[in-house]
Design a protein around this motif. Structure first.
Motif, PDB file in Angstrom:
ATOM      1  N   VAL A 132       0.829  -1.203   0.000  1.00 48.77           N
ATOM      2  CA  VAL A 132       0.000   0.000   0.000  1.00 48.77           C
ATOM      3  C   VAL A 132       0.867   1.258   0.000  1.00 48.77           C
ATOM      4  O   VAL A 132       0.625   2.186  -0.776  1.00 48.77           O
ATOM      5  CB  VAL A 132      -0.960   0.000   1.224  1.00 48.77           C
ATOM      6  CG1 VAL A 132      -1.531   1.364   1.492  1.00 48.77           C
ATOM      7  CG2 VAL A 132      -2.077  -0.987   1.003  1.00 48.77           C
ATOM      8  N   SER A 133       1.862   1.301   0.846  1.00 53.86           N
ATOM      9  CA  SER A 133       2.728   2.485   0.926  1.00 53.86           C
ATOM     10  C   SER A 133       3.388   2.771  -0.418  1.00 53.86           C
ATOM     11  O   SER A 133       3.436   3.922  -0.861  1.00 53.86           O
ATOM     12  CB  SER A 133       3.794   2.303   2.006  1.00 53.86           C
ATOM     13  OG  SER A 133       3.206   2.274   3.277  1.00 53.86           O
ATOM     14  N   ALA A 156      -6.266  -0.792   9.987  1.00 55.26           N
ATOM     15  CA  ALA A 156      -4.833  -0.951  10.236  1.00 55.26           C
ATOM     16  C   ALA A 156      -4.028   0.238   9.696  1.00 55.26           C
ATOM     17  O   ALA A 156      -3.024   0.633  10.286  1.00 55.26           O
ATOM     18  CB  ALA A 156      -4.327  -2.247   9.610  1.00 55.26           C
ATOM     19  N   LEU A 157      -4.490   0.827   8.595  1.00 52.56           N
ATOM     20  CA  LEU A 157      -3.790   1.966   7.998  1.00 52.56           C
ATOM     21  C   LEU A 157      -4.047   3.275   8.731  1.00 52.56           C
ATOM     22  O   LEU A 157      -3.186   4.154   8.760  1.00 52.56           O
ATOM     23  CB  LEU A 157      -4.207   2.146   6.533  1.00 52.56           C
ATOM     24  CG  LEU A 157      -3.767   1.080   5.552  1.00 52.56           C
ATOM     25  CD1 LEU A 157      -4.413   1.328   4.197  1.00 52.56           C
ATOM     26  CD2 LEU A 157      -2.249   1.063   5.432  1.00 52.56           C
ATOM     27  N   THR A 158      -5.243   3.419   9.289  1.00 51.36           N
ATOM     28  CA  THR A 158      -5.663   4.734   9.789  1.00 51.36           C
ATOM     29  C   THR A 158      -6.082   4.763  11.252  1.00 51.36           C
ATOM     30  O   THR A 158      -6.270   5.850  11.799  1.00 51.36           O
ATOM     31  CB  THR A 158      -6.855   5.258   8.972  1.00 51.36           C
ATOM     32  OG1 THR A 158      -7.979   4.378   9.178  1.00 51.36           O
ATOM     33  CG2 THR A 158      -6.527   5.363   7.500  1.00 51.36           C
ATOM     34  N   MET A 159      -6.305   3.598  11.850  1.00 53.70           N
ATOM     35  CA  MET A 159      -6.879   3.502  13.202  1.00 53.70           C
ATOM     36  C   MET A 159      -8.291   4.102  13.238  1.00 53.70           C
ATOM     37  O   MET A 159      -8.744   4.599  14.266  1.00 53.70           O
ATOM     38  CB  MET A 159      -5.978   4.169  14.243  1.00 53.70           C
ATOM     39  CG  MET A 159      -4.582   3.567  14.320  1.00 53.70           C
ATOM     40  SD  MET A 159      -4.554   1.783  14.587  1.00 53.70           S
ATOM     41  CE  MET A 159      -5.152   1.697  16.247  1.00 53.70           C
ATOM     42  N   GLU A 160      -8.984   4.053  12.106  1.00 54.09           N
ATOM     43  CA  GLU A 160     -10.354   4.561  11.977  1.00 54.09           C
ATOM     44  C   GLU A 160     -11.261   3.416  11.548  1.00 54.09           C
ATOM     45  O   GLU A 160     -10.959   2.721  10.581  1.00 54.09           O
ATOM     46  CB  GLU A 160     -10.438   5.672  10.921  1.00 54.09           C
ATOM     47  CG  GLU A 160      -9.585   6.879  11.195  1.00 54.09           C
ATOM     48  CD  GLU A 160     -10.266   7.889  12.087  1.00 54.09           C
ATOM     49  OE1 GLU A 160     -11.502   7.829  12.240  1.00 54.09           O
ATOM     50  OE2 GLU A 160      -9.550   8.752  12.622  1.00 54.09           O
ATOM     51  N   LEU A 168     -13.593   7.977   3.906  1.00 55.29           N
ATOM     52  CA  LEU A 168     -12.618   8.538   4.831  1.00 55.29           C
ATOM     53  C   LEU A 168     -11.601   9.288   3.989  1.00 55.29           C
ATOM     54  O   LEU A 168     -10.954   8.691   3.123  1.00 55.29           O
ATOM     55  CB  LEU A 168     -11.959   7.414   5.636  1.00 55.29           C
ATOM     56  CG  LEU A 168     -11.010   7.802   6.747  1.00 55.29           C
ATOM     57  CD1 LEU A 168     -11.758   8.570   7.843  1.00 55.29           C
ATOM     58  CD2 LEU A 168     -10.359   6.554   7.331  1.00 55.29           C
ATOM     59  N   LEU A 169     -11.471  10.599   4.220  1.00 58.83           N
ATOM     60  CA  LEU A 169     -10.595  11.433   3.412  1.00 58.83           C
ATOM     61  C   LEU A 169      -9.338  11.801   4.168  1.00 58.83           C
ATOM     62  O   LEU A 169      -9.371  12.008   5.376  1.00 58.83           O
ATOM     63  CB  LEU A 169     -11.313  12.725   3.012  1.00 58.83           C
ATOM     64  CG  LEU A 169     -12.278  12.627   1.851  1.00 58.83           C
ATOM     65  CD1 LEU A 169     -13.463  11.778   2.164  1.00 58.83           C
ATOM     66  CD2 LEU A 169     -12.700  13.995   1.424  1.00 58.83           C
ATOM     67  N   GLY A 170      -8.252  11.917   3.410  1.00 54.39           N
ATOM     68  CA  GLY A 170      -6.993  12.305   4.016  1.00 54.39           C
ATOM     69  C   GLY A 170      -6.026  12.803   2.969  1.00 54.39           C
ATOM     70  O   GLY A 170      -6.360  12.947   1.797  1.00 54.39           O
ATOM     71  N   ILE A 178      -0.884   8.194   5.562  1.00 54.32           N
ATOM     72  CA  ILE A 178      -2.155   8.918   5.498  1.00 54.32           C
ATOM     73  C   ILE A 178      -2.346   9.791   6.726  1.00 54.32           C
ATOM     74  O   ILE A 178      -2.182   9.332   7.851  1.00 54.32           O
ATOM     75  CB  ILE A 178      -3.327   7.917   5.416  1.00 54.32           C
ATOM     76  CG1 ILE A 178      -3.177   7.031   4.187  1.00 54.32           C
ATOM     77  CG2 ILE A 178      -4.670   8.651   5.416  1.00 54.32           C
ATOM     78  CD1 ILE A 178      -4.062   5.811   4.207  1.00 54.32           C
ATOM     79  N   GLU A 179      -2.733  11.037   6.481  1.00 54.79           N
ATOM     80  CA  GLU A 179      -3.207  11.914   7.555  1.00 54.79           C
ATOM     81  C   GLU A 179      -4.703  12.108   7.320  1.00 54.79           C
ATOM     82  O   GLU A 179      -5.117  12.685   6.306  1.00 54.79           O
ATOM     83  CB  GLU A 179      -2.506  13.262   7.532  1.00 54.79           C
ATOM     84  CG  GLU A 179      -3.027  14.198   8.608  1.00 54.79           C
ATOM     85  CD  GLU A 179      -2.433  15.589   8.536  1.00 54.79           C
ATOM     86  OE1 GLU A 179      -3.076  16.506   9.094  1.00 54.79           O
ATOM     87  OE2 GLU A 179      -1.369  15.784   7.921  1.00 54.79           O
TER      88      GLU A 179
END
Length: 188
Positions: A132-133, A156-160, A168-170, A178-179
């Motif tokens: 992914v990265s 796992a990527l965002t803790m969301e 989910l936008l970042g 991702i932020e």
């Protein structure tokens, strides 16, 4: 009860303004990403076949989209068209995700390492995150990236925790990290 409804009605304009701001960012700012959990699937309804993957692409034994899921995917795609946004789409190779990506956006890139795996597969999660990265870093730019995937992987990527039909936008860093900026929920 009336006070609760009044409170909801008073907050509605703020939610709409926040959504408008996020759509504006997607339209005009570089390095944006949208994480999208696959639309409703048979597995989301009954919990079966969530880890089954038919690498031939024929979806044998896999969870696939329900009629409601197909409608959700169409609404998601229509929202991007309505806002004039043509994203670069990356999808899990599992059928519920590729169906979502194809219905919503038409074209997408996939990689076998982007599939959902059992939570105890720590090596698989590390491979997923590395893949992914690299993909995010490679494809970040003027057009936003849409990543169609599975709730555990997005978590796992965002803790969301992301719901079906929620966006989910970042922003994406040069390293593909991702932020998170916020969430959009499309109307049913």
């Amino acid at each position: 009860m009336r006070i609760a409804w009044l409170f909801v009605l008073l907050l509605l304009p703020f939610a709409v303004a926040a959504d408008d701001d996020l759509w504006q960012k997607l339209q005009h700012e570089p390095h944006m990403i949208v994480l999208l959990r696959n639309a409703e699937s048979t597995g989301n309804r009954d919990g079966a076949n969530m880890l089954t993957w038919d690498s031939s692409g024929k979806c044998i034994g896999e969870s696939t989209l329900t009629d409601e899921g197909k409608d959700q995917a169409m609404r998601i795609g229509a929202a991007f068209v309505r806002h004039g946004i043509q994203p670069f789409v990356i999808s899990s190779p599992m059928c519920r995700c590729t169906e979502t990506a194809k219905i919503a956006f038409g074209r997408y890139l996939t990689d076998p390492e982007l599939r959902q795996r059992p939570v105890e597969d720590t090596q698989g999660l590390e491979t997923f995150q590395a893949t992914v990265s690299k993909l995010f870093a490679k494809h970040r730019g003027v057009s936003p990236v849409v990543f169609v995937n599975h709730r555990p992987n997005i978590d796992a990527l965002t803790m969301e925790m992301i719901e079906i039909g929620e966006l989910l936008l970042g922003t994406l860093s040069e390293e593909g990290e991702i932020e998170v900026l916020g969430r959009l929920r499309l109307d049913p």
